[in-house]
Design a protein around this motif. Structure first.
Motif, PDB file in Angstrom:
ATOM      1  N   ALA A  37      33.235 -50.367 -10.699  1.00  0.00           N
ATOM      2  CA  ALA A  37      32.919 -50.211 -12.120  1.00  0.00           C
ATOM      3  C   ALA A  37      33.791 -51.084 -12.966  1.00  0.00           C
ATOM      4  O   ALA A  37      33.086 -51.537 -13.962  1.00  0.00           O
ATOM      5  N   GLU A  38      35.169 -51.547 -12.767  1.00  0.00           N
ATOM      6  CA  GLU A  38      35.603 -52.511 -13.739  1.00  0.00           C
ATOM      7  C   GLU A  38      35.034 -53.722 -13.794  1.00  0.00           C
ATOM      8  O   GLU A  38      34.896 -54.497 -14.719  1.00  0.00           O
ATOM      9  N   VAL A  39      34.856 -54.508 -12.415  1.00  0.00           N
ATOM     10  CA  VAL A  39      34.052 -55.542 -12.353  1.00  0.00           C
ATOM     11  C   VAL A  39      32.617 -55.698 -13.153  1.00  0.00           C
ATOM     12  O   VAL A  39      32.268 -56.343 -13.786  1.00  0.00           O
ATOM     13  N   LEU A  40      31.912 -54.454 -13.056  1.00  0.00           N
ATOM     14  CA  LEU A  40      30.525 -54.489 -13.842  1.00  0.00           C
ATOM     15  C   LEU A  40      30.939 -54.291 -15.285  1.00  0.00           C
ATOM     16  O   LEU A  40      30.018 -54.935 -15.985  1.00  0.00           O
ATOM     17  N   LYS A  41      31.949 -53.439 -15.762  1.00  0.00           N
ATOM     18  CA  LYS A  41      32.143 -53.466 -17.194  1.00  0.00           C
ATOM     19  C   LYS A  41      32.721 -55.000 -17.751  1.00  0.00           C
ATOM     20  O   LYS A  41      32.561 -55.198 -18.939  1.00  0.00           O
TER      21      LYS A  41
END
Length: 629
Positions: free
Chosen positions: A140-144
């Motif tokens: 999720a952090e990579v996507l954000k």
């Protein structure tokens, strides 16, 4: 996010890219698992690749990228379930090669059942229990943070390095893939060896120092204690070298220490997690009933309707029973095995999902719970069947479906956790998980055929004197065959079980002390079973991770510390993907020509690989260190 104008999720370009990456990453993970006995989650690499490719289109968004990585990681996790079990049918000589239809049916059924099981488990474990699911949070952090192109650069660079390294070793044969030293000491053996593989170092980096140490400790218990003791008190074969005798002892005797340890570890995981899983599932069903009564459910909490799930699971019993009847030839055992498989599949999918929530997908006890399934199934079938000739294969068929379901259960919850964080719609992710599973299932059999023809899998032959070890599949075959035909070294299995009990006790002591260093029994069990030459580079990767983490902990810039963690993870993932893909691609000219040394330059020295691996390790460490202003 504006709920009145939701972002598009399932788009044509996302579906096509998701299918493509599912196939690619399934092939890469299949090779890695057959080679090393370990697999890693592909959610973050898939997310990075999706962001890089979808950025080329005029419009794309974070939910599309999340859908792509959901499908891609479903294919990758299915590959783990397949390669841990299906090659056992070839090792048992039930198949002469990989049967396309049966392999595809086992993979697709197991994967689809695993996706269906994740529907009630999503709310149970993500919403109610609020488990961490570390790889889901990281994804999720990579996507954000998808606006940055640095992640793509690191992954592509590492992929090229991993590919060139594998081409130099396997294609050009410019250096040995392993370095080993063995010597007779009195009547015992001293054996030390290491595989020269950036992918294995990367596995150690991803799982971290704690797990890497435990895998190495398991290897040391076998290779530095059990094997020397066995050699000391048993006659040496005539003309045997220290190295050949050590391998003979491992393959015929001491690797069964790992069987006992894994069986106990799998059962312990199940017993330990039943209560919280039951509690969470009840909460999930209560939430569904609330929605039926007219209570509005937000889109971020809409799962596939539970009635559809129940119907699909009941209908799945028909093809499963037909498949087992085809193997066994007896209707009653086939029907009973189908029901047992469905129950075991749910229980073990729940265990795998819960463990993924605690320690991540890469540390999941898939192999341990599958061994427990096959051991129990084999014992039951041996009493039920009138003709036990097909018994070992029947047990593997049951274990194959359960293993695929459990692998999907653990990894897909990570994706649903990422979707929960970024505001995705669960039922849409569950559809893409189905698409990813079916896409991978359709191509895994040809991939296994290609790898088997080029390298050999699990069985030494004149054509393939050094096959890919396929450690889990070899273990499954040995257990199933041993129950039906006798000859299982129960003494070693019992000692391995006792070792597992000791480790469990030590882990409970560490838990009571609130120590950060824990002792998950299955990590040690895997190390006991694997050759120590695989554990050494994994330990080196764990050390690199620890050095990086220590440097990041001292760094005052939190954002740069998080960026360093992401860079290191992507670099390691790139090394794995590049090496695994070239391992598959090299197989094509080998199979077509029928010559394993088609591209060989004939050096086969040991030192170039060691030197180059040291350079790659330095590059991995450097990528994972915080950058100074």
């Amino acid at each position: 996010m504006n709920n009145n104008k939701p972002l598009p999720e399932i788009t044509l370009k996302a579906v096509v890219l998701g299918i493509f990456l599912s196939i690619i990453l399934a092939g890469a993970n299949a090779y890695l698992g057959l080679f090393a006995g370990l697999t890693v989650s592909a959610s973050i690499p898939a997310a990075v690749l999706s962001m890089a490719i979808l950025r080329l289109f005029k419009e794309s968004n974070i939910l599309e990228n999340n859908i792509v990585q959901t499908a891609a990681s479903a294919g990758e996790s299915l590959a783990a379930g397949v390669i841990f079990t299906i090659p056992a049918l070839v090792i048992l000589k039930h198949w002469q090669g990989f049967d396309y239809t049966q392999t595809t049916i086992i993979a697709a059924l197991g994967g689809v059942i695993g996706v269906l099981f994740t529907v009630p488990l999503r709310r149970a474990l993500i919403v109610e229990e609020n488990l961490k699911f570390p790889e889901g949070i990281a994804t999720a952090e990579v996507l954000k943070a998808g606006d940055s192109g640095d992640g793509v650069k690191y992954m592509v660079t590492a992929g090229i390095i991993g590919a060139l390294f594998k081409f130099g070793e396997t294609g050009l044969k410019a250096w040995h893939g392993t370095v080993e030293i063995a010597s007779r000491v009195g009547n015992g053996i001293l054996y030390v060896g290491s595989n020269v593989s950036p992918a294995l170092v990367s596995v150690g980096y991803i799982v971290g120092l704690n797990i890497a140490i435990l895998v190495f400790v398991g290897g040391a218990i076998n290779w530095l204690v059990a094997i020397p003791l066995f050699a000391m008190y048993n006659p040496w074969p005539k003309d045997a070298t220290a190295a050949s005798f050590a391998w003979d002892i491992w393959s015929g005797h001491t690797r069964y220490l790992g069987v006992g340890a894994m069986a106990v570890g799998g059962l312990w995981a199940l017993v330990n997690l039943i209560k919280p899983i039951v509690k969470g599932v009840k909460a999930s069903l209560s939430a569904y009933k609330g929605g039926e009564d007219g209570e509005e459910i937000p889109s971020t909490e809409k799962d596939t309707p539970i009635t559809w799930v129940a119907t699909a699971l009941v209908l799945s019993l028909i093809p499963i029973c037909a498949l087992y009847y085809y193997v066994i030839g007896e209707p009653v055992p086939s029907a009973i095995m189908s029901v047992i498989m469905l129950i075991a599949g749910f229980l073990f999918s729940a265990v795998a999902a819960y463990m993924a929530g605690l320690v991540g997908s890469s540390n999941n006890p898939i192999s341990g719970i599958t061994i427990a399934t096959i051991l129990f199934t084999s014992l039951l079938l041996s009493y039920m069947m009138t003709d036990t000739a097909a018994g070992p294969a029947a047990a593997i068929f049951v274990g194959g479906v359960v293993c695929c379901a459990a692998a999907i259960g653990g990894d897909n919850l990570q994706d649903l956790k990422a979707g929960h964080i970024v505001g995705a719609t669960p039922w849409k992710q569950q559809i893409m998980q189905m698409i990813g599973v079916v896409s991978a299932a359709l191509v895994l059999a040809p991939i296994l055929m290609l790898i088997d023809k080029a390298y050999g899998i699990g069985v030494k032959t004149a054509e393939h004197p050094e096959p890919l070890l396929a450690p889990q599949a070899s273990l499954m075959a040995s257990v199933a065959k041993g129950v039906f035909e006798g000859g299982l070294p129960w003494l070693f299995i019992g000692i391995g079980a006792a070792i597992a009990v000791v480790i469990i006790v030590l882990d409970k002591i560490q838990e009571a002390r609130k120590s950060n260093f824990r002792l998950p029994v299955l990590a040690v069990a895997v190390g006991i079973y694997l050759p120590i030459e695989l554990a050494v580079p994994i330990l080196l990767g764990g050390i690199i991770a620890a050095v990086s983490e220590k440097a990041i902990a001292k760094w005052q810039n939190k954002e740069e510390g998080e960026a360093a963690q992401t860079r290191g993870l992507l670099f390691a993932s790139g090394l794995i993907t590049g090496e695994a893909l070239v391992g598959i691609l090299i197989a094509i000219p080998i199979v077509v020509s029928g010559k394993k040394d088609l591209l060989s330059i004939g050096w086969n020295a040991w030192y170039p690989g060691v030197i180059l691996l040291a350079i790659v390790m330095f590059m991995l460490l450097r990528s994972a260190m915080p950058k100074k202003a």
